[in-house]
Motif scaffolding. Structure first.
Motif, mmCIF file in Angstrom:
data_model
loop_
_atom_site.group_PDB
_atom_site.id
_atom_site.type_symbol
_atom_site.label_atom_id
_atom_site.label_comp_id
_atom_site.label_asym_id
_atom_site.label_seq_id
_atom_site.Cartn_x
_atom_site.Cartn_y
_atom_site.Cartn_z
ATOM 1 N N ASP A 71 77.056 -43.939 77.526
ATOM 2 C CA ASP A 71 75.644 -43.875 77.149
ATOM 3 C C ASP A 71 75.364 -44.500 75.783
ATOM 4 O OD1 ASP A 71 77.060 -41.877 75.889
ATOM 5 O OD2 ASP A 71 75.489 -40.358 76.091
ATOM 6 N N SER A 72 76.197 -44.192 74.793
ATOM 7 C CA SER A 72 75.947 -44.705 73.440
ATOM 8 C C SER A 72 76.081 -46.224 73.378
ATOM 9 C CB SER A 72 76.909 -44.062 72.439
ATOM 10 O OG SER A 72 76.684 -42.673 72.353
ATOM 11 N N SER A 73 77.117 -46.767 74.004
ATOM 12 C CA SER A 73 77.333 -48.217 73.951
ATOM 13 C C SER A 73 76.246 -48.956 74.716
ATOM 14 C CB SER A 73 78.718 -48.569 74.515
ATOM 15 O OG SER A 73 78.852 -48.151 75.855
ATOM 16 N N VAL A 74 75.799 -48.402 75.854
ATOM 17 C CA VAL A 74 74.742 -49.057 76.621
ATOM 18 C C VAL A 74 73.437 -49.076 75.823
ATOM 19 C CG1 VAL A 74 73.291 -48.895 78.677
ATOM 20 C CG2 VAL A 74 75.758 -48.557 78.872
ATOM 21 N N MET A 75 73.091 -47.942 75.200
ATOM 22 C CA MET A 75 71.851 -47.885 74.420
ATOM 23 C C MET A 75 71.914 -48.793 73.201
ATOM 24 S SD MET A 75 70.474 -43.930 74.626
ATOM 25 C CE MET A 75 72.028 -43.119 74.281
ATOM 26 N N PHE A 76 73.065 -48.830 72.526
ATOM 27 C CA PHE A 76 73.207 -49.695 71.360
ATOM 28 C C PHE A 76 73.159 -51.160 71.768
ATOM 29 C CE2 PHE A 76 75.955 -51.468 67.823
ATOM 30 C CZ PHE A 76 74.951 -51.402 66.875
ATOM 31 N N GLY A 77 73.802 -51.483 72.888
ATOM 32 C CA GLY A 77 73.759 -52.857 73.376
ATOM 33 C C GLY A 77 72.348 -53.288 73.740
ATOM 34 N N ALA A 78 71.577 -52.373 74.359
ATOM 35 C CA ALA A 78 70.192 -52.681 74.712
ATOM 36 C C ALA A 78 69.343 -52.892 73.463
ATOM 37 C CB ALA A 78 69.616 -51.544 75.557
ATOM 38 N N ALA A 79 69.568 -52.076 72.442
ATOM 39 C CA ALA A 79 68.818 -52.225 71.193
ATOM 40 C C ALA A 79 69.142 -53.555 70.516
ATOM 41 C CB ALA A 79 69.126 -51.067 70.252
ATOM 42 N N LEU A 80 70.412 -53.947 70.526
ATOM 43 C CA LEU A 80 70.803 -55.226 69.924
ATOM 44 C C LEU A 80 70.213 -56.401 70.685
ATOM 45 C CD1 LEU A 80 74.553 -54.953 68.818
ATOM 46 C CD2 LEU A 80 72.536 -55.277 67.381
ATOM 47 N N ALA A 81 70.183 -56.304 72.010
ATOM 48 C CA ALA A 81 69.603 -57.387 72.813
ATOM 49 C C ALA A 81 68.128 -57.569 72.480
ATOM 50 C CB ALA A 81 69.785 -57.082 74.296
ATOM 51 N N THR A 82 67.413 -56.451 72.296
ATOM 52 C CA THR A 82 66.000 -56.534 71.944
ATOM 53 C C THR A 82 65.812 -57.124 70.550
ATOM 54 O OG1 THR A 82 65.579 -54.595 73.324
ATOM 55 C CG2 THR A 82 63.858 -55.225 71.758
ATOM 56 N N LEU A 83 66.687 -56.731 69.621
ATOM 57 C CA LEU A 83 66.625 -57.309 68.277
ATOM 58 C C LEU A 83 66.915 -58.810 68.337
ATOM 59 C CD1 LEU A 83 66.350 -56.924 65.210
ATOM 60 C CD2 LEU A 83 68.797 -56.374 65.147
ATOM 61 N N ALA A 84 67.876 -59.195 69.161
ATOM 62 C CA ALA A 84 68.174 -60.622 69.329
ATOM 63 C C ALA A 84 66.946 -61.381 69.824
ATOM 64 C CB ALA A 84 69.335 -60.794 70.306
ATOM 65 N N ALA A 85 66.201 -60.775 70.756
ATOM 66 C CA ALA A 85 64.989 -61.421 71.281
ATOM 67 C C ALA A 85 63.963 -61.665 70.182
ATOM 68 C CB ALA A 85 64.387 -60.564 72.391
ATOM 69 N N THR A 86 63.919 -60.762 69.210
ATOM 70 C CA THR A 86 63.009 -60.943 68.077
ATOM 71 C C THR A 86 63.337 -62.223 67.319
ATOM 72 O OG1 THR A 86 62.771 -58.549 67.824
ATOM 73 C CG2 THR A 86 62.153 -59.911 65.929
ATOM 74 N N PHE A 87 64.614 -62.424 67.031
ATOM 75 C CA PHE A 87 65.028 -63.634 66.314
ATOM 76 C C PHE A 87 64.804 -64.880 67.170
ATOM 77 C CE2 PHE A 87 67.195 -60.507 63.700
ATOM 78 C CZ PHE A 87 67.049 -61.035 62.434
ATOM 79 N N MET A 88 64.932 -64.747 68.494
ATOM 80 C CA MET A 88 64.684 -65.891 69.362
ATOM 81 C C MET A 88 63.229 -66.342 69.273
ATOM 82 S SD MET A 88 64.746 -66.253 73.464
ATOM 83 C CE MET A 88 63.059 -65.677 73.438
ATOM 84 N N VAL A 89 62.304 -65.371 69.234
ATOM 85 C CA VAL A 89 60.885 -65.721 69.112
ATOM 86 C C VAL A 89 60.630 -66.455 67.797
ATOM 87 C CG1 VAL A 89 58.556 -64.787 68.874
ATOM 88 C CG2 VAL A 89 60.098 -63.869 70.631
#
Length: 203
Positions: free
Chosen positions: A48-66
């Motif tokens: 659970d912790s790794s999946v949630m952290f990975g999802a949060a990082l992916a969303t943060l990555a999308a911010t930099f992509m924009v």
């Protein structure tokens, strides 16, 4: 942006790729909706912790992509002129793709947080949704790469071979191997990010 710091803006492309890779590595490969519901539940309970952290990082990555494609839009528009619209369409595609990443991450986060509290068949249904939430991602990639490629080929803001490669990605995005349009696109972003950084520093 202050001219002597403008070279930092295109580096957001590098940050996007790095964060996306780390997020994917931490989140790991999820089970399939075809697996037994109990196995799917156990996967998210154990990770659970790794999946949630990975999802949060992916969303943060999308911010930099924009931010990266916002800067690229400025570069493309300078070559197109004020009447050009392809740079705007490309940026719109980047926003749609970022929203697709956020949607994908939301489902992963929900699975990890609630897998132990809801019925296993509901978890399986959410997993089926995650397995098939690629349409917003494919739409964003197709618009992004096609508009970017056309702008580069027609107006020359970047080397034309990068434009033809981008159009190839647009075609791949709507095929069964559309995943590679994102994977290879990350390499394209790295190349362009470094190229635009060097150009901005020279200016």
């Amino acid at each position: 942006m202050n001219r002597n710091r403008e070279w930092l803006a295109p580096l957001t492309g590098v940050v996007f790729v790095v964060l996306a890779i780390i997020g994917f590595a931490i989140g790991g490969e999820p089970p399939s909706a075809d697996d037994p519901p109990e196995e799917i539940v156990q996967h998210y309970v154990d990770n659970d912790s790794s999946v949630m952290f990975g999802a949060a990082l992916a969303t943060l990555a999308a911010t930099f992509m924009v931010f990266f494609f916002g800067y690229l839009r400025k570069v493309l528009r300078a070559a197109e002129g004020e009447r050009g619209m392809l740079s705007l369409i490309a940026f719109a595609g980047a926003v749609v793709f970022a929203l697709g990443i956020a949607l994908d991450s939301t489902i992963s986060f929900a699975l990890a947080e609630t897998a132990e509290d809801i019925d296993p068949t509901a978890v399986q249904a959410l997993q089926a949704l995650w397995d098939n939430d690629f349409l917003p991602l494919a739409l964003g990639l197709q618009v992004l790469w096609f508009a970017t490629g056309l702008s580069v080929i027609l107006h020359g803001a970047l080397p034309k071979w990068l434009g033809w490669v981008a159009i190839l990605f647009a075609v791949i995005a709507v095929t069964p191997i559309g995943f590679f349009a994102g994977l290879l696109g990350a390499i394209w972003i790295l190349i362009v990010s470094v190229m635009l950084t060097q150009r901005a520093r020279a200016a």
